[in-house]
Design a protein around this motif. Structure first.
Motif, short mmCIF file in Angstrom:
data_model
loop_
_atom_site.label_atom_id
_atom_site.label_comp_id
_atom_site.label_asym_id
_atom_site.label_seq_id
_atom_site.Cartn_x
_atom_site.Cartn_y
_atom_site.Cartn_z
N GLY A 1 16.46 67.06 36.52
CA GLY A 1 15.48 65.99 36.33
C GLY A 1 15.94 64.83 35.49
O GLY A 1 15.15 63.94 35.19
N TYR A 2 17.22 64.79 35.09
CA TYR A 2 17.71 63.68 34.28
C TYR A 2 17.90 62.44 35.13
O TYR A 2 18.32 62.52 36.29
CB TYR A 2 19.03 64.03 33.59
CG TYR A 2 18.88 65.05 32.49
CD1 TYR A 2 19.11 66.41 32.74
CD2 TYR A 2 18.51 64.67 31.21
CE1 TYR A 2 18.98 67.35 31.74
CE2 TYR A 2 18.37 65.61 30.21
CZ TYR A 2 18.60 66.94 30.47
OH TYR A 2 18.46 67.86 29.47
N SER A 3 17.60 61.26 34.56
CA SER A 3 17.81 60.00 35.27
C SER A 3 19.29 59.65 35.28
O SER A 3 20.10 60.23 34.54
CB SER A 3 17.01 58.88 34.60
OG SER A 3 17.54 58.62 33.31
N ASN A 4 19.67 58.68 36.13
CA ASN A 4 21.06 58.26 36.21
C ASN A 4 21.56 57.76 34.86
O ASN A 4 22.69 58.06 34.45
CB ASN A 4 21.22 57.16 37.26
CG ASN A 4 21.02 57.70 38.67
OD1 ASN A 4 20.84 58.91 38.85
ND2 ASN A 4 21.05 56.83 39.67
N ARG A 5 20.73 57.00 34.13
CA ARG A 5 21.16 56.48 32.83
C ARG A 5 21.33 57.63 31.83
O ARG A 5 22.28 57.62 31.02
CB ARG A 5 20.14 55.47 32.32
CG ARG A 5 20.56 54.77 31.02
CD ARG A 5 19.62 53.61 30.69
NE ARG A 5 19.66 52.59 31.72
CZ ARG A 5 20.62 51.64 31.80
NH1 ARG A 5 21.61 51.63 30.91
NH2 ARG A 5 20.58 50.73 32.75
N GLU A 6 20.45 58.64 31.89
CA GLU A 6 20.58 59.77 30.98
C GLU A 6 21.83 60.59 31.29
O GLU A 6 22.53 61.06 30.40
CB GLU A 6 19.34 60.65 31.07
CG GLU A 6 18.09 60.01 30.47
CD GLU A 6 16.84 60.81 30.75
OE1 GLU A 6 16.81 61.51 31.79
OE2 GLU A 6 15.86 60.71 29.98
N VAL B 1 26.91 54.21 34.75
CA VAL B 1 25.83 54.46 35.69
C VAL B 1 26.32 54.32 37.12
O VAL B 1 25.93 55.07 38.02
CB VAL B 1 24.66 53.50 35.41
CG1 VAL B 1 23.57 53.66 36.46
CG2 VAL B 1 24.08 53.72 34.02
N ARG C 1 17.39 63.78 48.59
CA ARG C 1 16.81 63.46 47.29
C ARG C 1 17.20 64.54 46.29
O ARG C 1 17.56 65.66 46.67
CB ARG C 1 15.29 63.36 47.38
CG ARG C 1 14.60 64.64 47.80
CD ARG C 1 13.14 64.43 48.11
NE ARG C 1 13.00 63.70 49.39
CZ ARG C 1 11.83 63.44 49.95
NH1 ARG C 1 10.72 63.81 49.33
NH2 ARG C 1 11.76 62.80 51.09
N ARG C 2 17.10 64.18 45.03
CA ARG C 2 17.57 65.10 43.99
C ARG C 2 16.70 66.34 43.88
O ARG C 2 17.15 67.37 43.40
CB ARG C 2 17.68 64.39 42.64
CG ARG C 2 16.39 63.87 42.06
CD ARG C 2 16.65 63.16 40.73
NE ARG C 2 17.49 61.98 40.90
CZ ARG C 2 18.29 61.50 39.95
NH1 ARG C 2 18.36 62.08 38.78
NH2 ARG C 2 19.02 60.41 40.16
N THR C 3 15.43 66.24 44.34
CA THR C 3 14.57 67.43 44.26
C THR C 3 15.02 68.54 45.19
O THR C 3 14.58 69.68 45.06
CB THR C 3 13.12 67.04 44.60
OG1 THR C 3 13.09 66.43 45.89
CG2 THR C 3 12.54 66.10 43.56
N GLU D 1 26.04 57.03 40.25
CA GLU D 1 25.48 56.73 41.56
C GLU D 1 26.47 57.08 42.68
O GLU D 1 26.08 57.62 43.73
CB GLU D 1 25.10 55.25 41.62
CG GLU D 1 23.93 54.91 40.71
CD GLU D 1 23.68 53.41 40.62
OE1 GLU D 1 22.65 53.03 40.05
OE2 GLU D 1 24.53 52.63 41.12
N ALA E 1 21.24 66.17 37.56
CA ALA E 1 20.25 65.52 38.44
C ALA E 1 19.20 66.52 38.90
O ALA E 1 18.00 66.21 38.98
CB ALA E 1 20.96 64.89 39.63
#
Length: 944
Positions: A899-904, A913, A931-933, A917, A896
């Protein structure tokens, strides 16, 4: 002609020699243009003739000896073996023949002007010698032999048919040369054969280059050598040397061209000189044939000049002996035959250059003067005519002045500043009308300004005098006032503006200049605004009479409104619309500058940056260093507002290098202020201290540029730990901004910097009031100023509210794009978290602050913000962080953070998924992030 052609010619001559040795005399006339190998063939054959039992007698015609009677025949006979008695007789005959010829009219064609008995006796000497031994009588450059020798050789040619004599004559042939005795007397003989030599073909050039330099050189250079030489051996050899050495025809090629021209004769040389000036042979012929166009003794050819031919008929600028069309045609044929021309022009610019170099100053000026007149009457482009006038250094004709002015205007539109300046200087010298001369001077000032603003300073006094004498128009007077203000001549500028008001009803151009100047003064020289004449509403509404003037008014007005604190959206929209239609022509620099600054001061530095970069590139391509420097100064401001401190330093320094500080006038405050701001922010105080102490024009403090300087110097002292000294500059900056009506936060938020100085002096209450005042003057659209204000508000407020305020500040600064101010806010936020005991958050925010500080090259960040080091030299994780996350959570958190999305992440770890989460929910709670950042970027390297 290739090597095989040379062999065939030599074979033919050997056949003729065999017949002559057998008693059947033969004549061979070898013809060809310059450097086709005539001389080599003649002398080479003469040498071989000796091996075949024939006695070679050789001579050469020469232009220098054309007036020496029987000179060529004397060369032949002096080399002939004979007894002393015969030699004495021969010398007596030569002396008598020369004396007789000198006493006659050399222009006559009759043979009797050389005593027939003398001719017969001289020829008899050769015929008797041939009875003892076969002769090869070889005469090179027969066309240059003196006339008496030509007569004797023609006489001999008619008598060798049954003698053991081979008469071998070399000549360029009829092409490019008038007919002579060779054509009328010799070529018609039945026992005469003509051997024609030509230049090398493309294949022949390749063979020659291979012979001289090898096959590899032939593959690289043969085609180019043929292109620039036309197969002329002399030019081929010279071009090959230059191409091997430098890749282009140069010095050796030029020397070969000169050699060919001198061998081609005076008429061809004159044609070449005219061609070098006029460009084409047709124009050169007309130039040489001009009559009655030069006046004044200084323009007439000088008697006895060595480059004038004796007996020639081509005379550049000669009123008494015009060029005859046939002469010009022969001269052109000679040049073309020598391989120098292609399509009526020189094959290469190096040929033209070397010919021009050989012209003396007076001759060159005369030719260019004639070429200018011809080009003008032919309707040639004004740039062509103006260039000839410039080279002639003369603009005395009535039509010359408008041509130079139009050419200068066109050159300025095209970005050719240097030629425009030269055209204007010549026009200025030639102009006798004082009012028109003042107008030319104004245009010259504008042109020179593009190179260096200090260059035209010497013309300002001249323009001021012209204004006092009533010879300067109102529009030009406004330009003069702006130039005087730039150089800090305040009193002179006020005097010009006062006289401008006395000129009466302004014309259309003056109205346009005044309207644009009013908005420009409002934003750049506000203290002088009251000295400008006031326009009526009707005049102001009709000022934009052209697209260019309309854009200037729009752009200057947009900047004035932006600095006055109006709603920023409308000025910014106007600025972008103006920039979309702008080019850096001779009138638009103020337009571009105002539009770029409007975007910058309304919080749109990101939009201004690409426009500014494009205009800097255009200024560089147009060789306009002054404009390039002014745009670089604006680019430095843009860099500062985006937190790019290194970029600001580079562009500010570039601006001060392109235009030295002394030439910037009062505008030096712009780049100097940016340099001080960036240097202070980076903590490079010793390096930039000389800039802070640099003397500046006193008049600068009457301008917007002075505000930049005061603000930069104030920030420099503040960051260098001298808050009281900083307060003096910052408060003066604020006072001037309020007095001039330029007190807008998007321009300079001086209250925040005064507040920061007060905080360092522990006067927090006054600092808080200033910050609140500044925040009340800007809304959230001023994200950069608002964010910086909140940082200072946190510093003056209660500790328990500090984190919340600083987080708001960080969000605003993140959106504004100012990395420097964001790094400072994150640094304060790190300290605030640490004070509250939230060490994990302090560590994560501090790491981000350090990354931004490194990116901005800030060296004055609080040392406590630097992450700790583990035993391996990496960043140490705060105690208690490692056991918080499970291995599965750590893997999810690492992906995360990358920068990978939850689906990735689901696909990479082969989990659902929903599971991703759930993991992230627990990770955010455990690490106290939202937040993930905010996740640490290197979680996978921190194994427990």
């Amino acid at each position: 002609m290739a090597v095989d052609d040379e062999r065939r010619a030599m074979s033919l001559l050997h056949g003729l020699l065999e017949e002559a040795v057998a008693g059947r005399g033969r004549i061979a006339v070898v013809t060809g243009a310059i450097a086709t190998g005539k001389s080599r063939l003649l002398y080479g054959f003469a040498d071989e003739a000796f091996e075949h039992g024939a006695l070679p007698l050789s001579a050469m015609g020469s232009r220098a000896e054309r007036d020496l009677p029987l000179g060529v025949l004397a060369q032949l006979l002096h080399n002939a073996p004979m007894t002393e008695e015969h030699r004495a007789t021969m010398l007596s005959l030569l002396h008598e023949g020369a004396r007789t010829h000198l006493a006659s009219d050399p222009r006559a064609d009759a043979i009797e002007h050389v005593d027939v008995q003398i001719v017969d006796a001289l020829c008899t000497v050769l015929l008797e010698l041939a009875e003892r031994c076969p002769l090869v009588v070889a005469v090179d450059d027969m066309h240059l032999a003196d006339r008496a020798s030509q007569l004797c050789l023609a006489y001999l040619a008619r008598r060798v048919k049954y003698a053991r004599i081979m008469l071998l004559l070399g000549t360029p042939g009829h092409q490019g040369h008038p007919p002579n005795l060779l054509h009328t007397e010799v070529l018609g003989q039945p026992h005469c054969r003509q051997v024609r030599l030509g230049h090398l073909s493309q294949q022949g050039v390749a063979e020659r280059v291979t012979l001289l330099a090898g096959e590899e050189a032939a593959a690289r250079y043969a085609a180019r050598c043929h292109e620039v030489s036309g197969g002329n051996r002399l030019l081929v050899d010279a071009a090959l040397e230059d191409l091997q050495e430098s890749g282009a025809p140069g010095e050796r090629y030029g020397e070969a061209v000169v050699a060919c021209l001198h061998r081609a004769g005076p008429e061809a040389l004159l044609m070449a000189r005219a061609l070098a000036v006029a460009g084409t042979t047709s124009a050169a012929a007309r130039l040489l044939g001009r009559t009655g166009t030069d006046d004044g003794d200084q323009d007439r050819p000088h008697e006895g000049r060595p480059d004038r031919p004796h007996g020639g008929r081509l005379h550049a600028g000669d009123q008494d002996r015009p060029c005859e069309r046939a002469d010009a045609a022969r001269a052109e044929q000679a040049l073309a035959g020598a391989g120098l021309l292609d399509g009526g022009r020189f094959r290469h610019e190096a040929a033209r250059t070397v010919v021009l170099t050989g012209l003396d100053g007076a001759e060159r000026a005369r030719l260019h003067r004639g070429a200018a007149e011809l080009a003008y009457h032919d309707g040639a482009p004004v740039a062509v005519v103006a260039e000839h006038l410039l080279q002639a250094g003369h603009a005395g004709q009535p039509w010359a002045l408008p041509v130079l002015e139009e050419a200068a205007e066109q050159a300025l539109r095209d970005g050719d500043v240097e030629p425009a300046i030269e055209y204007l200087k010549l026009a200025w010298q030639a102009c006798a009308d004082e009012r028109r001369r003042a107008r030319i001077t104004t245009t010259l000032v504008r042109a020179k300004w593009r190179i260096n603003p200090s260059t035209p300073a010497g013309h300002l006094a001249e323009l001021t005098t012209a204004l006092r004498n009533g010879n300067l128009g109102g529009g030009d007077a406004v330009v003069l006032a702006k130039a005087l203000l730039w150089h800090g001549h305040d009193a002179d500028a006020k005097d010009v503006l006062a006289r401008l008001a006395e000129l009466g009803e302004p014309d259309r151009e003056t109205v346009a200049e005044l309207a644009a100047a009013r908005a420009w003064f409002r934003s750049s020289y506000p203290s002088f605004l009251s000295h400008l004449p006031v326009l009526s509403e009707e005049q102001a509404s009709g000022a934009a009479h052209s697209l260019t003037v309309g854009r200037r008014l729009e752009s200057a007005g947009a900047l004035a409104r932006a600095l006055a604190g109006e709603c920023p959206d409308e000025p910014a929209a106007t600025a972008e619309r103006v920039l979309r239609g702008c080019r850096l022509d001779e009138m638009s620099m103020d337009t571009v500058e105002s539009a770029l600054l409007t975007l910058t001061y309304t919080g749109r530095a990101d939009r201004a940056a690409p426009w500014c970069d494009a205009f800097i590139a255009e200024a560089a391509s147009r060789h306009a260093p002054s404009r390039q420097a002014r745009l670089s100064a604006i680019r430095a401001e843009i860099h500062l507002r985006r937190g790019d401190l290194a970029g600001a330093v580079d562009d500010a320094r570039r601006a001060l290098e392109i235009i030295p500080p002394a030439s910037w006038g009062v505008a030096v405050g712009g780049p100097l202020g940016s340099l001080l701001l960036a240097g202070a922010a980076m903590g490079r105080f010793e390096e930039f201290l000389p800039q802070a102490d640099r003397p500046v024009p006193e008049a600068m403090l009457e301008t917007r540029f002075g505000l930049h300087y005061l603000y930069g110097r104030g920030r420099f002292h503040l960051m260098a730990g001298q808050p009281r000294q900083a307060l003096r500059d910052l408060r003066l900056c604020g006072e001037l901004m309020r007095a001039w009506g330029l007190d807008t936060p998007g321009f300079i938020a001086w209250r925040l910097d005064v507040a920061e100085a007060l905080v360092r002096l522990e006067e927090t209450e006054e600092a808080r009031l200033l910050v609140e005042d500044q925040l009340a003057r800007c809304d959230r659209r001023c994200a950069r100023v608002h964010g910086a204000g909140l940082r200072l508000l946190a510093a003056t407020g209660e500790p328990r509210h500090r984190v919340m305020v600083l987080r708001q500040s960080a969000e605003l600064l993140q959106s504004s794009g100012d990395r420097y101010e964001l790094a400072r806010t994150l640094g304060d936020l790190t300290e605030a978290y640490r004070a509250m005991g939230e060490f994990r958050r302090a560590w994560m925010v501090g790491r981000r602050a350090r990354a931004l500080a490194d990116e901005c090259q800030i060296t004055v960040l609080d040392p406590d913000l630097a992450p700790g080091e583990d035993g391996e030299g990496g960043e140490a994780e705060p105690v208690g962080l490692r056991p918080v996350l499970s291995d599965a959570e750590r893997r999810v958190a690492a992906l995360a953070a990358d920068g990978y999305s939850n689906r990735e992440i689901s696909g990479k770890l082969f989990i659902t998924v929903s599971t991703v989460e759930q993991h992230l929910t627990r990770i955010y709670r455990k690490l106290n992030v939202t937040r993930r950042t905010e996740l640490p970027a290197d979680l996978m390297s921190r194994q427990a």
